[in-house]
Motif scaffolding. Structure first.
Motif, short mmCIF file in Angstrom:
data_model
loop_
_atom_site.label_atom_id
_atom_site.label_comp_id
_atom_site.label_asym_id
_atom_site.label_seq_id
_atom_site.Cartn_x
_atom_site.Cartn_y
_atom_site.Cartn_z
N ARG A 1 40.93 -18.22 -54.28
CA ARG A 1 40.91 -18.50 -52.84
C ARG A 1 39.81 -17.78 -52.09
NH1 ARG A 1 45.70 -16.60 -48.86
NH2 ARG A 1 44.52 -14.67 -49.12
N ASP A 2 39.50 -16.53 -52.49
CA ASP A 2 38.64 -15.69 -51.67
C ASP A 2 37.29 -15.37 -52.30
OD1 ASP A 2 40.73 -15.60 -49.86
OD2 ASP A 2 41.54 -13.72 -50.67
N TRP A 3 37.23 -15.21 -53.60
CA TRP A 3 36.02 -14.68 -54.22
C TRP A 3 35.12 -15.76 -54.82
CZ3 TRP A 3 38.79 -10.20 -57.29
CH2 TRP A 3 39.31 -9.29 -56.36
N PHE B 1 25.79 -8.50 -58.26
CA PHE B 1 24.47 -9.07 -58.49
C PHE B 1 24.29 -10.37 -57.71
CE2 PHE B 1 21.67 -11.88 -60.98
CZ PHE B 1 20.51 -11.11 -60.98
N GLN B 2 25.38 -11.13 -57.54
CA GLN B 2 25.29 -12.42 -56.86
C GLN B 2 24.99 -12.27 -55.38
OE1 GLN B 2 24.76 -14.92 -59.16
NE2 GLN B 2 26.26 -16.19 -58.11
N HIS B 3 25.69 -11.38 -54.69
CA HIS B 3 25.46 -11.27 -53.24
C HIS B 3 25.22 -9.85 -52.76
CE1 HIS B 3 29.66 -10.16 -53.26
NE2 HIS B 3 30.07 -11.36 -53.50
N GLY B 4 24.94 -8.93 -53.68
CA GLY B 4 24.50 -7.60 -53.28
C GLY B 4 25.51 -6.77 -52.54
N ASP C 1 35.72 -8.50 -48.93
CA ASP C 1 35.73 -9.54 -47.91
C ASP C 1 34.37 -10.23 -47.80
OD1 ASP C 1 34.31 -7.44 -46.87
OD2 ASP C 1 35.37 -7.35 -44.96
N ALA C 2 33.53 -10.07 -48.83
CA ALA C 2 32.22 -10.73 -48.83
C ALA C 2 32.40 -12.24 -49.05
CB ALA C 2 31.33 -10.15 -49.92
N ALA C 3 31.35 -12.98 -48.82
CA ALA C 3 31.40 -14.44 -48.94
C ALA C 3 31.71 -14.84 -50.38
CB ALA C 3 30.08 -15.05 -48.49
N ALA C 4 32.42 -15.94 -50.53
CA ALA C 4 32.80 -16.45 -51.86
C ALA C 4 31.56 -16.94 -52.61
CB ALA C 4 33.81 -17.58 -51.72
N VAL C 5 31.61 -16.78 -53.93
CA VAL C 5 30.50 -17.18 -54.80
C VAL C 5 30.71 -18.62 -55.26
CG1 VAL C 5 29.38 -16.73 -57.02
CG2 VAL C 5 30.08 -14.82 -55.56
N HIS C 6 29.69 -19.43 -55.16
CA HIS C 6 29.75 -20.80 -55.65
C HIS C 6 29.56 -20.82 -57.17
CE1 HIS C 6 29.75 -23.12 -51.84
NE2 HIS C 6 29.18 -22.03 -51.37
N LEU C 7 30.32 -21.64 -57.84
CA LEU C 7 30.20 -21.78 -59.29
C LEU C 7 29.12 -22.80 -59.60
CD1 LEU C 7 33.99 -21.71 -60.28
CD2 LEU C 7 32.31 -19.86 -60.48
N ASP C 8 27.88 -22.40 -59.39
CA ASP C 8 26.75 -23.29 -59.63
C ASP C 8 25.69 -22.63 -60.49
OD1 ASP C 8 25.89 -21.41 -57.84
OD2 ASP C 8 25.33 -22.82 -56.25
N SER C 9 26.06 -21.51 -61.16
CA SER C 9 25.10 -20.83 -62.02
C SER C 9 25.85 -20.19 -63.18
CB SER C 9 24.34 -19.77 -61.24
OG SER C 9 25.21 -18.73 -60.82
#
Length: 521
Positions: free
Chosen positions: A279-281, A203-206, A211-219
């Motif tokens: 490290r990655d997610w 849901f965060q990045h579809g 290997d998708a971009a890491a999710v920021h912990l801002d929500s």
């Protein structure tokens, strides 16, 4: 048409597991050797993947399989442990007499000469047949987790591992059914959280690509996904507060089951997922790193304090295994490259010496017919090879130089001190004191275990029992594992760190000190 190198590590053990189910019930020896051959073939298939470059296998727009330095490290370790456990199982399940784990009421059940007993809960399904199939299936699903390129494939293989663990615990007998159910509830419940976290990550990045971009912990969604993944990693590794299944499993399950899954594969996979998370997610915050270190400290002290009051050998080792996970959490929780190296190194070392100790417990239970520390004693002269390997693994888990446990714990201490130089690192003294106190408690636990099992006067039960020495199939894995304890300690920088750990981190690491095993010893 050539087969992609990423497929054989999954297909070989999976096909061999199916063959084990198809073989006649009386072919236990053949199934055992089939498991040895299949795990050896899997190791041979893993080796070129370990030595090769990063690669991917895509199909129809899906990234099915991928390998990188971290997955290569854990993949090789999983294949090695599977082969050693398969060799050990040859003698463990084919001896003339076995003693099943102690029942709740105190009575015991003797194994029959053909390797079957009332202790096989799934006797009508072919208990030994199910064991070999689950052993190979666990290896196949482990390789699937480590090579997965999509979250969906990782979740499927992760959940199937919970099923094989449940079956392997339940094979011990009716007395293990409660431990099997508890394990399935905790680990399976955490797997459900893993599935929920995967959905939130999508849901965060579809995308479900690993290997998708890491999710920021801002929500709130990001934090919820993070804690779902963290719960799954903690449950698999056996960290507080998801640890209570491991002592029950260690006490009730057969020794090769405990040495293979909770002590080796589950620890490897739990830490693997934790490293991926940190490290990655996700883009970690200082607060989340501090939370990891808090749970690491609680896990160290809680596991050690529970271990020191146990009178059952396998339950003592299980709580000690819980305690050791805390050092890995402390290392990763520092948020530094050195801490990551220390955590991965201790993950590998823990799997080595803890598998060795659980296999030792299996030999003791098999030969002496006891796991109660008050009813043992005097086995050092009657099981000399078992005692020597146990001594080496015990010194390693206690953090005594020049063994591997000291090398990785010393690096964890370094990483904790280094983290104190960062902003918000004022608690480093507390973390360091906790880690060192935990090592002192571990030493006390191991001294108690060695004295009760091997060094004190034998109990009346031991004096009356004719004890045969362990066979080659049991001694060989013990000797190899204890040898690795020494090799990875004396040559820590030259062998495990240079060849395995540092390539998996792929970041520059600064070591703040050195040690030489000759002076340390």
């Amino acid at each position: 048409m050539t087969l992609d190198p990423l497929l054989p590590p999954v297909l070989i053990p999976l096909l061999a597991a199916l063959c084990c189910l198809l073989l006649p019930a009386g072919w236990q020896r053949e199934r055992g050797w089939l498991a040895v051959g299949a795990t050896a073939a899997t190791l041979l298939a893993v080796w070129p993947v370990f030595l090769g470059d990063n690669r991917e296998l895509a199909w129809g727009g899906w990234l099915l399989l991928r390998v990188d330095p971290l997955s290569r490290l854990v993949l090789l370790a999983a294949a090695v442990f599977a082969l050693l456990i398969a060799i050990y199982s040859l003698g463990y399940f084919q001896g003339a007499e076995r003693i099943s784990p102690r029942r709740a009421g105190g009575d015991q059940t003797d194994w029959l000469s053909d390797g079957r007993s009332a202790g096989w809960a799934a006797g009508d399904l072919g208990g030994p047949r199910i064991y070999e199939a689950c052993l190979l299936g666990s290896l196949a699903f482990t390789c699937g987790v480590l090579l997965a390129g999509e979250l969906l494939l990782l979740v499927i293989c992760w959940g199937l591992l919970a099923v094989t663990l449940y079956l392997m615990i339940g094979l011990t007998g009716p007395d293990a059914s409660e431990a099997a159910r508890k394990t399935f509830l905790i680990v399976g419940g955490a797997d459900t959280l893993l599935l929920l976290g995967s959905g939130l990550l999508w849901f965060q990045h579809g995308s479900t690509r690993l290997d998708a971009a890491a999710v920021h912990l801002d929500s709130a969604t990001g934090y919820l996904a993070f804690f779902c993944f963290l719960s799954a990693a903690f449950a698999k590794a056996g960290a507080v507060p998801f640890h209570s299944w491991l002592p029950d499993c260690g006490e009730k399950a057969h020794a090769p089951v405990t040495a293979y899954l909770p002590a080796a594969l589950d620890k490897l996979l739990g830490v693997y997922l934790l490293v991926r998370i940190a490290r990655d997610w996700f883009v970690m915050t200082d607060a989340m790193y501090t939370l990891l270190m808090f749970f690491g400290a609680v896990t160290i002290l809680g596991g050690a304090m529970m271990a020191i009051v146990q009178s059952d050998l396998k339950r003592l080792l299980s709580y000690c295994a819980v305690s050791q996970v805390g050092y890995i959490l402390l290392g990763i929780g520092t948020g530094t490259p050195l801490g990551l190296v220390a955590g991965l190194f201790h993950m590998l070392n823990h799997a080595i010496y803890k598998s060795c100790l659980f296999l030792v417990a299996g030999v003791v239970q098999q030969k002496a017919g006891e796991v109660d520390l008050d009813r043992l004693g005097g086995l050092a002269t009657r099981l000399p090879m078992t005692f020597c390997t146990c001594l080496v693994a015990s010194l390693a888990v206690s953090g005594i130089p020049p063994f591997n446990g000291f090398a990785s714990k010393w690096m964890v201490y370094q990483a904790i001190i280094e983290s104190g130089q960062q902003e918000g690192g004022s608690l480093w003294v507390f973390w360091l004191a906790t880690a060192m106190f935990g090592s002192a408690l571990t030493l006390a636990i191991i001294v108690k275990m060695l004295h009760s099992v091997f060094l004190c006067k034998p109990s009346p039960q031991i004096r009356q029992r004719s004890i045969q020495r362990a066979g080659w199939s049991e001694v060989v894995p013990l000797a190899l594992l204890s040898g690795l304890c020494l090799l990875f300690g004396v040559f820590a920088m030259a062998v495990p760190l240079r060849w395995f750990i540092l390539p998996a981190v792929s970041e520059p690491v600064i070591f703040h000190g050195t040690w030489w095993a000759g002076q340390a010893s």
